[in-house]
Design an enzyme around this catalytic site. Structure first.
Site, mmCIF file in Angstrom:
data_model
loop_
_atom_site.group_PDB
_atom_site.id
_atom_site.type_symbol
_atom_site.label_atom_id
_atom_site.label_comp_id
_atom_site.label_asym_id
_atom_site.label_seq_id
_atom_site.Cartn_x
_atom_site.Cartn_y
_atom_site.Cartn_z
ATOM 1 N N LEU A 19 0.961 -1.161 -0.078
ATOM 2 C CA LEU A 19 -0.083 -0.009 0.084
ATOM 3 C C LEU A 19 0.801 1.370 -0.112
ATOM 4 O O LEU A 19 0.440 2.400 -0.679
ATOM 5 C CB LEU A 19 -1.127 0.085 1.233
ATOM 6 N N GLY A 22 6.907 4.389 4.434
ATOM 7 C CA GLY A 22 7.120 5.720 5.153
ATOM 8 C C GLY A 22 8.768 5.635 5.602
ATOM 9 O O GLY A 22 9.392 4.754 5.100
ATOM 10 N N GLY A 23 8.950 6.534 6.351
ATOM 11 C CA GLY A 23 10.505 6.423 6.944
ATOM 12 C C GLY A 23 10.742 5.276 7.655
ATOM 13 O O GLY A 23 11.787 4.865 7.865
ATOM 14 N N PHE A 24 9.896 4.746 8.566
ATOM 15 C CA PHE A 24 9.905 3.454 9.386
ATOM 16 C C PHE A 24 9.359 1.961 8.975
ATOM 17 O O PHE A 24 9.712 1.260 9.733
ATOM 18 C CB PHE A 24 9.716 3.478 10.837
ATOM 19 N N THR A 27 3.767 -0.656 4.487
ATOM 20 C CA THR A 27 2.470 -0.951 4.529
ATOM 21 C C THR A 27 1.721 -1.745 3.459
ATOM 22 O O THR A 27 2.054 -1.749 2.574
ATOM 23 C CB THR A 27 1.568 0.031 4.847
ATOM 24 N N LYS A 42 1.383 -3.135 8.754
ATOM 25 C CA LYS A 42 2.981 -2.412 8.888
ATOM 26 C C LYS A 42 3.954 -3.178 9.250
ATOM 27 O O LYS A 42 4.052 -3.624 10.393
ATOM 28 C CB LYS A 42 2.457 -0.940 9.617
ATOM 29 N N ASP A 135 1.652 14.419 11.976
ATOM 30 C CA ASP A 135 1.762 14.198 10.446
ATOM 31 C C ASP A 135 0.378 14.231 9.847
ATOM 32 O O ASP A 135 0.024 13.450 9.015
ATOM 33 C CB ASP A 135 2.376 12.858 10.291
#
Length: 673
Positions: A19, A22-24, A27, A42, A135
């Site tokens: 999907l 992101g930074g960490f 997903t 995730k 965010d």
């Protein structure tokens, strides 16, 4: 774990597709085979942080999601898994439409108010639990398919505070979390507040109303946002939005309750009254409404008139767009960006699937210095697949110009090569390709294409001008002089015939500057400004010429005039900042101009370098270090940045770190063997 892998995660979850990232983490969409329900999983997969930092954020997300189960507008937490030294969060999959896909549609005020009321309710719920989301942005907001409610997702950046609604956070700088453009300055400095979320939500609302990315917006000297003049926003709503996004957190709303209270007082807080049905535009609607009103006994001449009106309405949609398109393109030729944009925005509503309209809209935005929005328009034009190859080539060329301006040289080169596949001798595409190659350090290949250009367009001054730029960068200004002289002669020939064209006078001025004739250049720019006193390029050139003539105050005035014409162009603010800090030695004002540059283009590393040097001059080394660290992250292979970093660290008394920075600069220059 990869898409299409038949193995079940923890013997239960079947991965369907990725999907997002992101930074960490990454997903995935998955099926819970126990319940046959879709879910989002995730996986911890840090891109820009060490594993321990990422694990800390990951576990914090688990703990916080676990406390948010009673709110219907955040994803439900299902499970936390560990398998083969990998970590996973399983949560509710929100099926629907991301606001990131809708930001270009310019929402109605009523829809935006409804959106604000819903998300403010979610933020009130979070803040009551001492949680900051950190965010809030369009890609983290979804319109749920089932009930059309707005849902806030992605809690990977959340922060839990120890005290409720503190007036300020610890002065110790913490980890910088947030999305540039949406996150306010205090959050990017590692000191978020509850009203940092209010700022991000306000900018998202403004983007939904205007279609403008936050990087395209600007603030005045009192830190109040300047809402675009071409967008009609109700005054009462504008007051609320302005306070939501005040750059100074102390002047911003301090709680979501205060925002909601003021929002409910706006003139558009209640649903709008539906227009009466007898305003229906088509003929069938008119006749039906006449019957409803019981006035069938109207004179026959009026019936005939209604028929004539219907015919006009049938023909009108075909005549009007062609007329407006012609007008809009003429305005582009005259470099009147604001007026052209207004026409193209109107045409976009009439012909939303016209590549020509989207191309023209992109051209108008590019003229206005709104690069991000211009790229979006060009991408839309390309997506619509214009049948005319000439139009497609022109769209690609103009997109390449924006990418080149943004210093995305490889992307620009790729775009120009696509254009040349359709038209292998197109002068603009060849010119763009040669300049992109030059910027990428491929000088010999660039010069070959410029020689080809010279044969195709021997009388075009722009070709000689660009060859001059290429020669100047590869062999020095003296070697380029003959090419600039040839360009000047060509411009003089053209201006004997087209002496009322401000564009040619301006380009001629640029050549004269290259020939080290600033007074003659100034005269040429002044001639352009007599024809159009708001001609942006001429104002910039005038500022450069005045600066070279030792008139910095007059130069600054010219640059400020230019920034009023195109406030969204980051380069005009950068020009002001450089003049202020290097010549006028007004470092405080220079920092404001650098900040405005960064607000418009936060990945423009020279602005961060300039800001760092200005802060160092003001004996503010800690702030200077923060700025140069940002420049270093953007351009890690620039030895000059490492040298400046060393000077700042030395000023802070960190001699060993300074030595390491100097060492890195020397190594990058090839001094270390």
């Amino acid at each position: 774990m990869t898409e299409g892998n038949n193995k079940l995660l923890c013997g239960r979850y079947q991965i369907i597709q990725e999907l997002g990232r992101g930074g960490f983490g990454v997903t995935y969409l998955a099926t819970d085979t126990f319940s046959n329900v879709l879910c989002a999983i995730k996986k911890l997969d840090p891109l820009n942080a060490d594993l321990e930092t990422a694990k800390r954020f990951f576990h914090r997300e688990v703990n916080i999601l676990n406390t948010l189960q009673t709110n219907q507008q955040v994803p439900k937490f299902f499970d936390y898994l560990e398998e083969n030294n990998n970590y996973y969060i399983v949560e509710e999959y929100i099926e629907g439409t991301s606001l990131a896909d809708l930001v270009g549609q310019k929402w109605s005020e009523q829809t935006v108010v409804n959106f604000l009321q819903q998300i403010l309710s979610v933020l009130a719920y979070l803040h009551a639990k001492n949680i900051i989301h950190r965010d809030v942005k369009p890609s983290n907001l979804i319109i749920r398919k089932g009930d059309k409610r707005f849902v806030l997702i992605d809690f990977g950046s959340v922060k839990k505070l120890e005290k409720q609604y503190p007036s300020f956070q610890s002065s110790v700088t913490q980890t910088m979390i947030g999305t540039p453009g949406y996150a306010p300055s205090e959050q990017m400095a590692g000191r978020p507040r509850f009203n940092s979320d209010i700022y991000a939500l306000g900018l998202t609302a403004i983007q939904l109303l205007t279609g403008m990315h936050p990087r395209e917006l600007r603030w005045d000297e009192k830190d109040n946002i300047l809402l675009p003049s071409d967008i009609q926003i109700d005054d009462s709503l504008a007051v609320v939005l302005t306070k939501m996004v005040h750059n100074n957190p102390d002047q911003r709303y301090q709680s979501v309750e205060a925002v909601t209270e003021d929002l409910n007082k706006t003139k558009i807080s209640s649903p709008p009254t539906q227009p009466p049905t007898y305003y229906t535009a088509n003929r069938r609607g008119v006749l039906a409404n006449l019957r409803f009103l019981g006035i069938w006994q109207i004179p026959i001449v009026l019936i005939l008139l209604a028929g004539i009106i219907a015919c006009v309405e049938f023909i009108h949609p075909f005549i009007r767009p062609a007329y407006y398109l012609h007008e809009a393109n003429n305005l582009l030729d005259e470099r009147k960006g604001d007026a052209a944009l207004e026409k193209f925005n109107y045409l976009k509503e009439i012909q939303p699937n016209s590549p020509e309209v989207w191309k023209g809209r992109g051209d108008a935005l590019f003229i206005l210095g709104r690069d991000f929005a211009a790229l979006q328009s060009y991408n839309r034009a390309i997506f619509l697949q214009p049948k005319d190859q000439k139009i497609l080539v022109k769209i690609l060329i103009n997109k390449g110009k924006v990418l080149y301006k943004q210093q995305n040289y490889q992307e620009a080169l790729d775009i120009y090569e696509k254009a040349l596949k359709s038209d292998n001798n197109n002068p603009e595409a060849l010119s763009g390709k040669s300049l992109s190659l030059l910027a990428l350090g491929q000088k010999q290949e660039a010069l070959q294409y410029l020689d080809q250009l010279k044969q195709i367009r021997p009388d075009d001054p722009r070709i000689w001008q660009e060859i001059g730029f290429a020669i100047e960068q590869s062999q020095g200004r003296q070697a380029a002089k003959e090419y600039f002289q040839e360009a000047l002669s060509s411009y003089d020939d053209i201006l004997r015939v087209k002496k009322n064209n401000p564009i040619y006078w301006t380009d001629r001025g640029s050549i004269l500057l290259k020939l080290n004739r600033p007074q003659d250049a100034l005269d040429s720019y002044e001639q352009a400004l007599k024809l159009d006193n708001n001609f942006y390029e001429a104002l910039i050139g005038k500022g450069n010429a005045l600066n070279l003539l030792g008139k910095p105050s007059e130069a600054l005035f010219a640059f400020r005039q230019a920034s009023e014409v195109r406030p969204q162009d980051y380069l005009v603010w950068f020009n002001q900042a450089i003049l202020l800090t290097q010549t006028l030695r007004n470092h405080e004002e220079a920092i404001k101009a650098f900040d405005q540059t960064i607000a418009l283009k936060d990945d423009f590393h020279p602005a961060w370098v300039g800001k760092a040097l200005a802060l160092l001059e003001l004996k503010r080394p800690q702030e200077a270090l923060e700025a140069i660290e940002k420049a270093k992250d953007l351009q890690p292979k620039d030895p000059d940045i490492w040298d400046i970093r060393g000077e700042i660290l030395k000023e802070l008394g960190k001699q060993q770190e300074a030595n390491n920075s100097y060492y890195q600069a020397e190594r990058l220059r090839g001094g270390m063997r």
